[in-house]
Design a protein around this motif. Structure first.
Motif, PDB file in Angstrom:
ATOM      1  N   UNK A  79     -38.828  57.746  14.881  1.00  0.00           N
ATOM      2  CA  UNK A  79     -38.966  56.702  13.885  1.00  0.00           C
ATOM      3  C   UNK A  79     -38.403  57.061  12.531  1.00  0.00           C
ATOM      4  N   UNK A  80     -37.666  58.189  12.455  1.00  0.00           N
ATOM      5  CA  UNK A  80     -37.085  58.620  11.178  1.00  0.00           C
ATOM      6  C   UNK A  80     -35.771  57.896  10.890  1.00  0.00           C
ATOM      7  N   UNK A  81     -35.051  57.506  11.938  1.00  0.00           N
ATOM      8  CA  UNK A  81     -33.829  56.699  11.817  1.00  0.00           C
ATOM      9  C   UNK A  81     -34.048  55.375  12.529  1.00  0.00           C
ATOM     10  N   UNK A  82     -33.475  54.308  11.973  1.00  0.00           N
ATOM     11  CA  UNK A  82     -33.561  52.986  12.586  1.00  0.00           C
ATOM     12  C   UNK A  82     -32.245  52.641  13.249  1.00  0.00           C
ATOM     13  N   UNK A  83     -32.224  52.459  14.569  1.00  0.00           N
ATOM     14  CA  UNK A  83     -30.977  52.093  15.260  1.00  0.00           C
ATOM     15  C   UNK A  83     -30.454  50.739  14.782  1.00  0.00           C
ATOM     16  N   UNK A  84     -29.113  50.593  14.759  1.00  0.00           N
ATOM     17  CA  UNK A  84     -28.529  49.305  14.399  1.00  0.00           C
ATOM     18  C   UNK A  84     -28.628  48.307  15.551  1.00  0.00           C
ATOM     19  N   UNK A  85     -28.735  48.848  16.761  1.00  0.00           N
ATOM     20  CA  UNK A  85     -28.790  47.999  17.947  1.00  0.00           C
ATOM     21  C   UNK A  85     -29.614  48.701  19.009  1.00  0.00           C
ATOM     22  N   UNK A  86     -30.264  47.915  19.867  1.00  0.00           N
ATOM     23  CA  UNK A  86     -31.056  48.481  20.948  1.00  0.00           C
ATOM     24  C   UNK A  86     -32.524  48.578  20.584  1.00  0.00           C
ATOM     25  N   UNK A  87     -33.317  49.115  21.490  1.00  0.00           N
ATOM     26  CA  UNK A  87     -34.760  49.205  21.274  1.00  0.00           C
ATOM     27  C   UNK A  87     -35.323  50.478  21.884  1.00  0.00           C
ATOM     28  N   UNK A  88     -36.463  50.891  21.351  1.00  0.00           N
ATOM     29  CA  UNK A  88     -37.202  52.035  21.875  1.00  0.00           C
ATOM     30  C   UNK A  88     -38.634  51.583  22.107  1.00  0.00           C
ATOM     31  N   UNK A  89     -39.114  51.726  23.343  1.00  0.00           N
ATOM     32  CA  UNK A  89     -40.451  51.275  23.706  1.00  0.00           C
ATOM     33  C   UNK A  89     -41.339  52.467  24.034  1.00  0.00           C
ATOM     34  N   UNK A  90     -42.531  52.478  23.484  1.00  0.00           N
ATOM     35  CA  UNK A  90     -43.496  53.535  23.705  1.00  0.00           C
ATOM     36  C   UNK A  90     -44.656  52.944  24.505  1.00  0.00           C
ATOM     37  N   UNK A  91     -44.705  53.285  25.799  1.00  0.00           N
ATOM     38  CA  UNK A  91     -45.718  52.733  26.690  1.00  0.00           C
ATOM     39  C   UNK A  91     -45.817  51.217  26.548  1.00  0.00           C
ATOM     40  N   UNK A  92     -44.666  50.578  26.540  1.00  0.00           N
ATOM     41  CA  UNK A  92     -44.602  49.126  26.523  1.00  0.00           C
ATOM     42  C   UNK A  92     -44.529  48.490  25.150  1.00  0.00           C
ATOM     43  N   UNK A  93     -44.753  49.260  24.094  1.00  0.00           N
ATOM     44  CA  UNK A  93     -44.711  48.718  22.734  1.00  0.00           C
ATOM     45  C   UNK A  93     -43.345  49.006  22.110  1.00  0.00           C
ATOM     46  N   UNK A  94     -42.606  47.947  21.760  1.00  0.00           N
ATOM     47  CA  UNK A  94     -41.284  48.106  21.152  1.00  0.00           C
ATOM     48  C   UNK A  94     -41.438  48.420  19.674  1.00  0.00           C
ATOM     49  N   UNK A  95     -40.899  49.546  19.244  1.00  0.00           N
ATOM     50  CA  UNK A  95     -41.115  50.032  17.873  1.00  0.00           C
ATOM     51  C   UNK A  95     -40.700  49.009  16.824  1.00  0.00           C
ATOM     52  N   UNK A  96     -39.546  48.385  17.006  1.00  0.00           N
ATOM     53  CA  UNK A  96     -39.033  47.452  16.000  1.00  0.00           C
ATOM     54  C   UNK A  96     -39.869  46.184  15.899  1.00  0.00           C
ATOM     55  N   UNK A  97     -40.688  45.895  16.906  1.00  0.00           N
ATOM     56  CA  UNK A  97     -41.544  44.703  16.872  1.00  0.00           C
ATOM     57  C   UNK A  97     -42.882  44.963  16.207  1.00  0.00           C
ATOM     58  N   UNK A  98     -43.186  46.221  15.920  1.00  0.00           N
ATOM     59  CA  UNK A  98     -44.483  46.577  15.344  1.00  0.00           C
ATOM     60  C   UNK A  98     -44.490  46.357  13.837  1.00  0.00           C
ATOM     61  N   UNK A  99     -45.661  46.084  13.302  1.00  0.00           N
ATOM     62  CA  UNK A  99     -45.820  45.977  11.853  1.00  0.00           C
ATOM     63  C   UNK A  99     -45.719  47.376  11.241  1.00  0.00           C
ATOM     64  N   UNK A 100     -45.584  47.431   9.929  1.00  0.00           N
ATOM     65  CA  UNK A 100     -45.505  48.725   9.244  1.00  0.00           C
ATOM     66  C   UNK A 100     -46.724  49.585   9.539  1.00  0.00           C
ATOM     67  N   UNK A 101     -47.895  48.969   9.555  1.00  0.00           N
ATOM     68  CA  UNK A 101     -49.124  49.703   9.839  1.00  0.00           C
ATOM     69  C   UNK A 101     -49.148  50.185  11.290  1.00  0.00           C
ATOM     70  N   UNK A 102     -48.694  49.335  12.212  1.00  0.00           N
ATOM     71  CA  UNK A 102     -48.660  49.724  13.620  1.00  0.00           C
ATOM     72  C   UNK A 102     -47.658  50.847  13.866  1.00  0.00           C
TER      73      UNK A 102
END
Length: 254
Positions: free
Chosen positions: A49-72
């Protein structure tokens, strides 16, 4: 489990990661290998989570990082443990204080509760009675074990290791490899190791991702890497004389 889907990342117009898609399974030691400039470190930092990809997604046990709120996202990062290259211990802190640091940062436990957990993980890495020593008073291998204890003290779901054997002699490196593998299985962690050490590949390579110029060139396990006809992989692994000897011995036994 961590699922990476078509990740792209660049800097100043230069594309470093060029569409990587792969999966890292829970309870297994997942290794990222490749030459300098292959994109290993950038890939690891994207998953941290230190770099933000320009394209694509990373999911952690089903949770997509870019879809999470700042707190999440912050909560997710707290579930990540990190073993840094060179251990990165605080020189002025004792072993106990170094391992306790994440608990002080991320929990509201009482000092007594934190100390119980610190002693648990120190015992797990065979460093009982080392609480009051400074990093300068222990060996490089012991420092690495302190770093592992610190990384798992918060009971993370994901463990990232950046060149964990850097600077260690071969015998100590094997001890560290086996310790990481044991902890991965015991705690059912998704462990990702960024390494160039072919001994680690042969010891604990349950899933191996080989990067070349930002592309996923090959993936498999430690038995498959001996048999691959991928020239880029063969060229890389044959830089290790030990690997060549082991591979030749295995091929003779086929």
């Amino acid at each position: 489990m961590i699922e990476v889907k078509d990740i792209h990342k660049g800097f100043n117009g230069e594309q470093i990661l060029k569409g990587i898609t792969t999966t890292f399974e829970r309870g297994k030691t997942n290794l990222i290998i490749g030459t300098s400039g292959s994109g290993k470190t950038v890939f690891l930092k994207c998953m941290l989570g230190l770099f933000t990809p320009e394209k694509g997604s990373i999911c952690y046990d089903g949770a997509t990082y870019s879809d999470l709120s700042t707190e999440e996202q912050r909560d997710l990062r707290e579930q990540m443990g990190m073993v840094f290259q060179g251990s990165a211990l605080f020189d002025s802190m004792t072993v106990e204080e170094n391992v306790m640091f994440p608990l002080m940062m991320f929990t509201k436990q009482k000092k007594e509760e934190m100390l119980v957990r610190v002693n648990e993980v120190l015992a797990r890495v065979n460093l009982e009675n080392s609480n009051n020593k400074l990093p300068s008073e222990i060996s490089g291998g012991m420092q690495k074990r302190v770093a592992i204890a610190r990384a798992i003290v918060t009971r993370p779901k994901y463990l990232f290791c950046d060149e964990p054997n850097s600077g260690l002699d071969p015998r100590t490196a094997i001890v560290i490899d086996n310790l990481i593998k044991e902890i991965t299985e015991e705690y059912d962690i998704t462990t990702i190791i960024n390494t160039h050490d072919m001994n680690s590949v042969m010891e604990i390579g349950e899933k191996i991702v080989f990067l070349k110029f930002g592309n996923l060139e090959w993936e498999g396990d430690k038995s498959q890497i001996f048999k691959t006809d991928n020239e880029a992989v063969t060229e890389f692994v044959y830089s290790s004389n030990l690997f060549k000897k082991v591979r030749d011995a295995q091929l003779k036994g086929l």
